[in-house]
Scaffold this active site. Structure first.
Site, PDB file in Angstrom:
ATOM      1  N   ASP A 148       0.835  -1.239  -0.078  1.00 17.04           N
ATOM      2  CA  ASP A 148       0.103  -0.186   0.054  1.00 17.04           C
ATOM      3  C   ASP A 148       1.115   1.175   0.109  1.00 17.04           C
ATOM      4  O   ASP A 148       1.570   1.369   1.016  1.00 17.04           O
ATOM      5  CB  ASP A 148      -1.023  -0.001   1.097  1.00 17.04           C
ATOM      6  CG  ASP A 148      -1.890   1.069   1.224  1.00 17.04           C
ATOM      7  OD1 ASP A 148      -2.414   1.394   0.192  1.00 17.04           O
ATOM      8  OD2 ASP A 148      -2.354   1.840   2.133  1.00 17.04           O
TER       9      ASP A 148
ATOM     10  N   GLU B  11       4.806   4.931   4.096  1.00 21.48           N
ATOM     11  CA  GLU B  11       4.557   6.426   4.174  1.00 21.48           C
ATOM     12  C   GLU B  11       5.433   7.179   4.441  1.00 21.48           C
ATOM     13  O   GLU B  11       6.597   7.071   4.977  1.00 21.48           O
ATOM     14  CB  GLU B  11       3.431   6.184   5.480  1.00 21.48           C
ATOM     15  CG  GLU B  11       3.016   7.438   6.181  1.00 21.48           C
ATOM     16  CD  GLU B  11       2.258   8.379   5.048  1.00 21.48           C
ATOM     17  OE1 GLU B  11       2.495   9.500   5.089  1.00 21.48           O
ATOM     18  OE2 GLU B  11       1.386   7.794   4.586  1.00 21.48           O
TER      19      GLU B  11
ATOM     20  N   ASN C 292      10.145   8.260   1.130  1.00 17.62           N
ATOM     21  CA  ASN C 292       9.441   8.885   0.192  1.00 17.62           C
ATOM     22  C   ASN C 292       9.676   8.045  -1.214  1.00 17.62           C
ATOM     23  O   ASN C 292      10.666   7.580  -1.633  1.00 17.62           O
ATOM     24  CB  ASN C 292      10.505  10.149  -0.202  1.00 17.62           C
ATOM     25  CG  ASN C 292      10.212  10.875  -1.336  1.00 17.62           C
ATOM     26  OD1 ASN C 292       9.162  10.454  -1.813  1.00 17.62           O
ATOM     27  ND2 ASN C 292      10.777  12.244  -1.412  1.00 17.62           N
TER      28      ASN C 292
ATOM     29  N   ASP D 136      -2.338  12.640  -2.039  1.00 15.18           N
ATOM     30  CA  ASP D 136      -2.623  13.976  -2.086  1.00 15.18           C
ATOM     31  C   ASP D 136      -2.695  14.704  -3.449  1.00 15.18           C
ATOM     32  O   ASP D 136      -1.860  14.432  -4.475  1.00 15.18           O
ATOM     33  CB  ASP D 136      -1.166  14.686  -1.486  1.00 15.18           C
ATOM     34  CG  ASP D 136      -1.101  16.125  -1.303  1.00 15.18           C
ATOM     35  OD1 ASP D 136      -2.067  16.644  -1.816  1.00 15.18           O
ATOM     36  OD2 ASP D 136      -0.029  16.529  -0.625  1.00 15.18           O
TER      37      ASP D 136
ATOM     38  N   LYS E  61      -2.360  22.467  -7.200  1.00 14.45           N
ATOM     39  CA  LYS E  61      -1.720  23.578  -8.161  1.00 14.45           C
ATOM     40  C   LYS E  61      -1.089  22.889  -9.099  1.00 14.45           C
ATOM     41  O   LYS E  61      -0.164  22.012  -8.985  1.00 14.45           O
ATOM     42  CB  LYS E  61      -0.944  24.600  -7.299  1.00 14.45           C
ATOM     43  CG  LYS E  61      -1.433  25.568  -6.070  1.00 14.45           C
ATOM     44  CD  LYS E  61      -0.606  26.366  -5.365  1.00 14.45           C
ATOM     45  CE  LYS E  61      -1.181  27.140  -4.390  1.00 14.45           C
ATOM     46  NZ  LYS E  61      -0.464  27.936  -3.652  1.00 14.45           N
TER      47      LYS E  61
ATOM     48  N   ASP F 231     -11.561  10.219  -3.975  1.00 14.72           N
ATOM     49  CA  ASP F 231     -12.619  10.705  -3.885  1.00 14.72           C
ATOM     50  C   ASP F 231     -12.877  11.949  -5.068  1.00 14.72           C
ATOM     51  O   ASP F 231     -13.773  12.616  -5.447  1.00 14.72           O
ATOM     52  CB  ASP F 231     -13.093  11.245  -2.769  1.00 14.72           C
ATOM     53  CG  ASP F 231     -12.075  12.122  -2.038  1.00 14.72           C
ATOM     54  OD1 ASP F 231     -10.880  12.112  -2.665  1.00 14.72           O
ATOM     55  OD2 ASP F 231     -12.207  12.746  -1.009  1.00 14.72           O
TER      56      ASP F 231
END
Length: 210
Positions: free
Chosen positions: A40, A65, A92, A118, A122, A154
């Site tokens: 994941d 993560e 990362n 995320d 922009k 979403d």
């Protein structure tokens, strides 16, 4: 265990996050290396994988993560749950995915999930988004034929952009042209529960390594 207040977003291009992870000894991490592995990407607090590992003891689960405090907390919760088929690493993904995948037992990686990344709204921050052509190429290199990639968000434009990156790589084929309903994994993330609870749609797709 009380929750730690964690910064919601970080810049993966920051110098702070440019140190590649050193993969652990997987024979120490997982008692049974004969089972398939689900990775994941962006595992956050790890609740999704915690449920998956409890439901499917015949799989090994791995989360990566970028927020180290979340990784420490997730591994503590795993220990409290006494789940030996679950582990989280700090790293990362922009610079650590290839060494992480290369270190895994050959042929055991069978599923990768990328959920609610995320969006980096922009345009000038588009290069910070998780799913880049280089990431897809790394996955194509190490995911065996028949392995799957599960994507969801979403935000439809985020889900579509992720799908566009996979469609550009000839190593992958999409299981169906429209969004999947319901969630084929059967375990929702906390963000997914919140989204559905507000009556909003979730956009999901599965890609298969040819």
């Amino acid at each position: 265990m009380p929750r730690i207040k964690i910064r919601q977003h970080v810049n993966p291009l920051s110098i702070v996050y440019q140190q590649p992870l050193v993969p652990p000894d997987w024979s120490v991490v997982y008692p049974d290396l004969s089972t398939p592995i689900h990775l994941d990407i962006g595992s956050a607090g790890g609740r999704f994988l915690l449920q998956m590992a409890a439901r499917h003891p015949n799989w090994n689960y791995l989360g990566i993560e970028i927020r180290q405090a979340l990784v420490i907390q997730a591994n503590q919760i795993r220990d409290e749950a006494r789940l030996t088929n679950l582990h989280y690493v700090f790293g990362n993904i922009n610079i650590s995915l290839a060494p992480l995948l290369a270190s895994l037992p050959t042929g055991k990686l069978q599923r990768i999930s990328i959920q609610y990344p995320d969006p980096c709204f922009k345009t000038k921050h588009a290069k910070r988004r998780v799913v880049q052509p280089a990431l897809v190429a790394d996955i194509a290199r190490y995911l065996p034929s028949g392995g799957e990639v599960f994507l969801q968000s979403d935000l439809e434009w985020v889900a579509q952009e992720m799908c566009d990156r996979f469609s550009e790589n000839p190593a992958f084929t999409r299981t169906q042209s429209d969004w999947l309903e319901p969630n084929p994994l059967g375990v929702p993330t906390e963000r997914e529960v919140s989204t559905i609870g507000r009556g909003l749609p979730v956009h999901r797709a599965v890609w298969i390594r040819r």
